[in-house]
Scaffold this motif. Structure first.
Motif, PDB file in Angstrom:
ATOM      1  N   LEU A 156       0.883  -3.242  -6.156  1.00 43.11           N
ATOM      2  CA  LEU A 156       0.835  -1.904  -5.566  1.00 43.11           C
ATOM      3  C   LEU A 156      -0.596  -1.379  -5.570  1.00 43.11           C
ATOM      4  O   LEU A 156      -1.298  -1.504  -6.577  1.00 43.11           O
ATOM      5  CB  LEU A 156       1.710  -0.918  -6.344  1.00 43.11           C
ATOM      6  CG  LEU A 156       3.222  -1.137  -6.373  1.00 43.11           C
ATOM      7  CD1 LEU A 156       3.883  -0.059  -7.214  1.00 43.11           C
ATOM      8  CD2 LEU A 156       3.780  -1.118  -4.974  1.00 43.11           C
ATOM      9  N   ILE A 157      -1.009  -0.803  -4.468  1.00 39.04           N
ATOM     10  CA  ILE A 157      -2.304  -0.132  -4.392  1.00 39.04           C
ATOM     11  C   ILE A 157      -2.080   1.243  -3.776  1.00 39.04           C
ATOM     12  O   ILE A 157      -1.547   1.359  -2.663  1.00 39.04           O
ATOM     13  CB  ILE A 157      -3.320  -0.917  -3.535  1.00 39.04           C
ATOM     14  CG1 ILE A 157      -3.552  -2.315  -4.107  1.00 39.04           C
ATOM     15  CG2 ILE A 157      -4.642  -0.151  -3.442  1.00 39.04           C
ATOM     16  CD1 ILE A 157      -4.458  -3.189  -3.245  1.00 39.04           C
ATOM     17  N   VAL A 158      -2.475   2.286  -4.499  1.00 38.83           N
ATOM     18  CA  VAL A 158      -2.414   3.641  -3.958  1.00 38.83           C
ATOM     19  C   VAL A 158      -3.720   3.924  -3.221  1.00 38.83           C
ATOM     20  O   VAL A 158      -4.811   3.761  -3.792  1.00 38.83           O
ATOM     21  CB  VAL A 158      -2.210   4.681  -5.071  1.00 38.83           C
ATOM     22  CG1 VAL A 158      -2.246   6.101  -4.489  1.00 38.83           C
ATOM     23  CG2 VAL A 158      -0.877   4.445  -5.785  1.00 38.83           C
ATOM     24  N   VAL A 159      -3.621   4.298  -1.957  1.00 42.02           N
ATOM     25  CA  VAL A 159      -4.822   4.648  -1.194  1.00 42.02           C
ATOM     26  C   VAL A 159      -4.757   6.119  -0.834  1.00 42.02           C
ATOM     27  O   VAL A 159      -3.792   6.586  -0.230  1.00 42.02           O
ATOM     28  CB  VAL A 159      -5.000   3.775   0.069  1.00 42.02           C
ATOM     29  CG1 VAL A 159      -5.399   2.376  -0.315  1.00 42.02           C
ATOM     30  CG2 VAL A 159      -3.751   3.740   0.920  1.00 42.02           C
ATOM     31  N   LYS A 160      -5.776   6.858  -1.226  1.00 42.64           N
ATOM     32  CA  LYS A 160      -5.849   8.290  -0.939  1.00 42.64           C
ATOM     33  C   LYS A 160      -6.574   8.465   0.396  1.00 42.64           C
ATOM     34  O   LYS A 160      -7.761   8.775   0.450  1.00 42.64           O
ATOM     35  CB  LYS A 160      -6.541   9.011  -2.094  1.00 42.64           C
ATOM     36  CG  LYS A 160      -5.722   8.960  -3.391  1.00 42.64           C
ATOM     37  CD  LYS A 160      -6.440   9.637  -4.546  1.00 42.64           C
ATOM     38  CE  LYS A 160      -5.588   9.601  -5.799  1.00 42.64           C
ATOM     39  NZ  LYS A 160      -4.359  10.399  -5.693  1.00 42.64           N
ATOM     40  N   SER A 161      -5.809   8.235   1.438  1.00 40.44           N
ATOM     41  CA  SER A 161      -6.372   8.180   2.777  1.00 40.44           C
ATOM     42  C   SER A 161      -5.241   8.357   3.776  1.00 40.44           C
ATOM     43  O   SER A 161      -4.071   8.137   3.441  1.00 40.44           O
ATOM     44  CB  SER A 161      -7.072   6.829   2.984  1.00 40.44           C
ATOM     45  OG  SER A 161      -7.421   6.616   4.327  1.00 40.44           O
ATOM     46  N   ALA A 162      -5.582   8.734   4.998  1.00 38.36           N
ATOM     47  CA  ALA A 162      -4.584   8.844   6.054  1.00 38.36           C
ATOM     48  C   ALA A 162      -4.529   7.562   6.872  1.00 38.36           C
ATOM     49  O   ALA A 162      -3.482   6.946   7.045  1.00 38.36           O
ATOM     50  CB  ALA A 162      -4.891  10.029   6.960  1.00 38.36           C
ATOM     51  N   VAL A 163      -5.680   7.131   7.353  1.00 37.17           N
ATOM     52  CA  VAL A 163      -5.754   5.968   8.240  1.00 37.17           C
ATOM     53  C   VAL A 163      -6.940   5.073   7.926  1.00 37.17           C
ATOM     54  O   VAL A 163      -6.865   3.855   8.071  1.00 37.17           O
ATOM     55  CB  VAL A 163      -5.831   6.435   9.719  1.00 37.17           C
ATOM     56  CG1 VAL A 163      -6.123   5.276  10.651  1.00 37.17           C
ATOM     57  CG2 VAL A 163      -4.531   7.122  10.131  1.00 37.17           C
ATOM     58  N   LEU A 195       0.833  -1.197   0.000  1.00 40.36           N
ATOM     59  CA  LEU A 195       0.000   0.000   0.000  1.00 40.36           C
ATOM     60  C   LEU A 195       0.868   1.248   0.000  1.00 40.36           C
ATOM     61  O   LEU A 195       1.722   1.422   0.872  1.00 40.36           O
ATOM     62  CB  LEU A 195      -0.921   0.024   1.215  1.00 40.36           C
ATOM     63  CG  LEU A 195      -1.962  -1.094   1.340  1.00 40.36           C
ATOM     64  CD1 LEU A 195      -2.946  -0.762   2.446  1.00 40.36           C
ATOM     65  CD2 LEU A 195      -2.691  -1.337   0.041  1.00 40.36           C
ATOM     66  N   LEU A 196       0.666   2.088  -1.005  1.00 39.95           N
ATOM     67  CA  LEU A 196       1.286   3.403  -1.033  1.00 39.95           C
ATOM     68  C   LEU A 196       0.248   4.384  -0.490  1.00 39.95           C
ATOM     69  O   LEU A 196      -0.730   4.707  -1.163  1.00 39.95           O
ATOM     70  CB  LEU A 196       1.702   3.784  -2.454  1.00 39.95           C
ATOM     71  CG  LEU A 196       2.732   2.873  -3.124  1.00 39.95           C
ATOM     72  CD1 LEU A 196       3.055   3.380  -4.532  1.00 39.95           C
ATOM     73  CD2 LEU A 196       4.005   2.756  -2.297  1.00 39.95           C
ATOM     74  N   VAL A 197       0.441   4.812   0.730  1.00 36.25           N
ATOM     75  CA  VAL A 197      -0.536   5.665   1.403  1.00 36.25           C
ATOM     76  C   VAL A 197      -0.241   7.115   1.056  1.00 36.25           C
ATOM     77  O   VAL A 197       0.759   7.684   1.499  1.00 36.25           O
ATOM     78  CB  VAL A 197      -0.494   5.439   2.927  1.00 36.25           C
ATOM     79  CG1 VAL A 197      -1.487   6.368   3.620  1.00 36.25           C
ATOM     80  CG2 VAL A 197      -0.790   3.984   3.259  1.00 36.25           C
ATOM     81  N   GLU A 198      -1.121   7.704   0.246  1.00 37.32           N
ATOM     82  CA  GLU A 198      -0.953   9.103  -0.184  1.00 37.32           C
ATOM     83  C   GLU A 198      -1.916   9.972   0.612  1.00 37.32           C
ATOM     84  O   GLU A 198      -2.980  10.385   0.135  1.00 37.32           O
ATOM     85  CB  GLU A 198      -1.202   9.243  -1.682  1.00 37.32           C
ATOM     86  CG  GLU A 198      -0.786  10.605  -2.205  1.00 37.32           C
ATOM     87  CD  GLU A 198      -0.946  10.753  -3.704  1.00 37.32           C
ATOM     88  OE1 GLU A 198      -0.239  11.594  -4.273  1.00 37.32           O
ATOM     89  OE2 GLU A 198      -1.786  10.041  -4.304  1.00 37.32           O
ATOM     90  N   ILE A 246      -5.003   2.357  -8.811  1.00 33.65           N
ATOM     91  CA  ILE A 246      -5.177   3.706  -8.275  1.00 33.65           C
ATOM     92  C   ILE A 246      -6.576   4.191  -8.631  1.00 33.65           C
ATOM     93  O   ILE A 246      -7.101   3.875  -9.699  1.00 33.65           O
ATOM     94  CB  ILE A 246      -4.100   4.675  -8.824  1.00 33.65           C
ATOM     95  CG1 ILE A 246      -4.195   6.047  -8.117  1.00 33.65           C
ATOM     96  CG2 ILE A 246      -4.210   4.825 -10.333  1.00 33.65           C
ATOM     97  CD1 ILE A 246      -3.006   6.960  -8.428  1.00 33.65           C
ATOM     98  N   VAL A 247      -7.200   4.916  -7.708  1.00 31.89           N
ATOM     99  CA  VAL A 247      -8.533   5.498  -7.926  1.00 31.89           C
ATOM    100  C   VAL A 247      -8.375   7.011  -8.025  1.00 31.89           C
ATOM    101  O   VAL A 247      -7.763   7.633  -7.149  1.00 31.89           O
ATOM    102  CB  VAL A 247      -9.507   5.140  -6.791  1.00 31.89           C
ATOM    103  CG1 VAL A 247     -10.884   5.755  -7.047  1.00 31.89           C
ATOM    104  CG2 VAL A 247      -9.611   3.630  -6.621  1.00 31.89           C
ATOM    105  N   ILE A 248      -8.927   7.603  -9.100  1.00 29.16           N
ATOM    106  CA  ILE A 248      -8.830   9.036  -9.331  1.00 29.16           C
ATOM    107  C   ILE A 248     -10.193   9.592  -9.711  1.00 29.16           C
ATOM    108  O   ILE A 248     -10.900   8.999 -10.535  1.00 29.16           O
ATOM    109  CB  ILE A 248      -7.804   9.356 -10.439  1.00 29.16           C
ATOM    110  CG1 ILE A 248      -6.383   9.042  -9.945  1.00 29.16           C
ATOM    111  CG2 ILE A 248      -7.898  10.803 -10.897  1.00 29.16           C
ATOM    112  CD1 ILE A 248      -5.301   9.266 -10.964  1.00 29.16           C
ATOM    113  N   ARG A 249     -10.547  10.697  -9.111  1.00 29.40           N
ATOM    114  CA  ARG A 249     -11.810  11.329  -9.461  1.00 29.40           C
ATOM    115  C   ARG A 249     -11.607  12.276 -10.640  1.00 29.40           C
ATOM    116  O   ARG A 249     -10.785  13.187 -10.591  1.00 29.40           O
ATOM    117  CB  ARG A 249     -12.353  12.111  -8.267  1.00 29.40           C
ATOM    118  CG  ARG A 249     -13.735  12.688  -8.516  1.00 29.40           C
ATOM    119  CD  ARG A 249     -13.761  14.143  -8.206  1.00 29.40           C
ATOM    120  NE  ARG A 249     -15.117  14.660  -8.106  1.00 29.40           N
ATOM    121  CZ  ARG A 249     -15.407  15.915  -7.820  1.00 29.40           C
ATOM    122  NH1 ARG A 249     -14.445  16.775  -7.581  1.00 29.40           N
ATOM    123  NH2 ARG A 249     -16.643  16.330  -7.767  1.00 29.40           N
TER     124      ARG A 249
END
Length: 494
Positions: free
Chosen positions: A437-444, A301-304, A333-336
């Motif tokens: 690899l999974i990019v997550v646009k999240s803090a926690v 997880l790549l936490v962005e 990756i999820v992008i709006r």
């Protein structure tokens, strides 16, 4: 007093990021908007939400629950003056007469164009309708910034004990049970609030480890005291630039003001004594990619966190996308990007697509990135939470397109949807364990969805309105004496 108590319930729930590029409007609150008993019960009964907990507790207490307005919007930018006015108008109009008490469901970090502290404005408006004598129990998020007048405007304050937030249901139950006890004369709540003089990034508020776990355990020990009714730990929301932002503690006792003040101050002192442990460590994007490539097994997880949707970010950050496109590793990756989704819908499944995606909200979160790929799936974007966070509630990503380009699967959505639940990707036929690899646009909050399957987690330092490097943001209202600003300035000077 009638044995059949009448308790009202209303709520306005919004976490406002004052650094976010897009304002929050009235329409943003329509995705979750209920008015009256039938709508409230239809949407929330049997869900693992604060509202579901209030409903369940009302049945246990055999009281009449009288819902008025409940509305919420995904965390985002400052709430427009028009939206704030309409919400207050509809809220006050929805409150029933002849109530014995009120439950008010708030976030605790709502900011409008005209007001730093919308929770105070909401509670004052409710008090104007029901008067000073009717008791009010308020529930808040763990990321609430407690306003200066909170202890005067409500009788009971009950905040989440967990982050990721998996106890909203229990806190709803607790608030209603305590309110009923007060109405029946069994308790006389007294509240004290103490502030830590600290601004804390969400990554350091995880309640299952580190200093935050130690603070929560101390709070739970305090709650064993028979005179203590509730101890609420508010980590605060650092992305609301308001004078009272930051970690605070609210202790409610039964008739014992001195004890409430003592315990609240003890918690604030404990947090301050361990303030250095609240600093967040991250790695630069290039280093994060190297670490991920060296890992033998995924998902990594790549936490962005800088583009944390659950913190109000635009969800279209592209700082990592160009790097993913170069890698020989399956990535997700999820992008709006509404424009790109529209193009995909026009082209149709199975066809090629070539367009620029992301980076369209502002320049802080990156620039648009040109992609060429194939449209694998189009989806209406609706799914039901199946994990521990708000289980049973319906989420809506808007029209959604799944694009495959090189080794990267890109999920394009119309709406900003935080990765709070595994349904975020499984609803579109994707198995997260298929990706390295999974990019997550999240803090926690990603922990609720991806925590059980992650083989490694890498916190990536990229620019954005939810960066945990708080010194990168320009604050106008939070005092510079608040930690970590003074600490970092002193360290830099040395």
């Amino acid at each position: 007093m009638s044995s059949q108590l009448r308790i009202g319930v209303v709520g306005v729930y919004h976490e406002t990021n004052t650094f976010a590029p897009v304002q929050t409007h009235w329409n943003d609150f329509q995705h979750c908007f209920t008015l009256g008993r039938n709508a409230f019960f239809d949407l929330f009964e049997h869900t693992r939400t604060t509202m579901g907990g209030v409903i369940a507790a009302s049945a246990e207490e055999k009281i009449t629950l009288v819902p008025g307005l409940y509305t919420s919007a995904t965390p985002s930018g400052i709430v427009s003056e028009e939206a704030a006015g309409l919400i207050l108008e509809q809220l006050t109009r929805s409150i029933a007469s002849d109530l014995d008490g009120m439950v008010v469901i708030l976030h605790g970090a709502m900011v409008s164009e005209q007001c730093f502290d919308m929770e105070t404005v909401i509670l004052e408006a409710i008090r104007d309708v029901i008067g000073e004598q009717i008791p009010i129990a308020v529930t808040v998020d763990l990321h609430a910034n407690l306003g200066e007048n909170m202890s005067q405007l409500c009788d009971l304050l009950v905040g989440y004990d967990t982050y990721p937030h998996i106890d909203a249901y229990e806190r709803g139950e607790e608030a209603l049970h305590l309110l009923v006890r007060q109405i029946r004369g069994e308790i006389e709540p007294v509240m004290a609030i103490a502030r830590s003089n600290m601004l804390v990034a969400p990554q350091k508020m995880i309640t299952t480890k580190g200093i935050m776990k130690a603070i929560m355990e101390e709070a739970f020990d305090m709650e064993k005291d028979p005179e203590v009714l509730n101890v609420t730990v508010c980590g605060g929301f650092p992305y609301s630039d308001v004078p009272f932002a930051g970690m605070a503690f609210a202790v409610t006792t039964n008739r014992n003001e001195a004890l409430a003040n003592h315990y609240a101050k003890k918690l604030a002192d404990l947090a301050w004594a361990h303030r250095d442990e609240f600093l967040v460590q991250q790695v630069e994007a290039e280093q994060a990619i190297r670490l991920a490539m060296d890992a033998k097994e995924g998902p990594i997880l790549l936490v962005e966190a800088s583009d944390n949707v659950g913190g109000g970010a635009p969800a279209d950050g592209t700082h990592l996308l160009p790097e993913l496109l170069k890698l020989p590793l399956r990535s997700l990756i999820v992008i709006r990007d509404r424009e790109a989704v529209s193009i995909a819908c026009q082209r149709g499944v199975g066809n090629d697509i070539s367009c620029a995606i992301g980076g369209k909200s502002d320049t802080l979160h990156g620039n648009p990135v040109e992609i060429e790929g194939k449209i694998k799936l189009l989806f209406d974007g609706k799914y039901t939470h199946r994990g521990p966070y708000m289980k049973g509630t319906v989420a809506y990503m808007g029209k959604t397109a799944v694009i495959e380009t090189n080794q990267v699967t890109i999920v394009l959505t119309e709406e900003r949807v935080p990765p709070w639940d595994i349904g975020h990707v499984e609803s579109i036929g994707l198995n997260p364990q298929d990706f390295h690899l999974i990019v997550v646009k999240s803090a926690v909050a990603w922990i609720s969805a991806f925590g059980p399957i992650a083989k490694q987690v890498i916190e990536v330092d990229t620019p954005g309105c939810c960066t945990p490097s708080l010194h990168r943001l320009t604050y106008h209202h939070v005092p510079r004496s608040v930690f970590p600003f003074h600490f970092l300035e002193k360290e830099h000077a040395q």
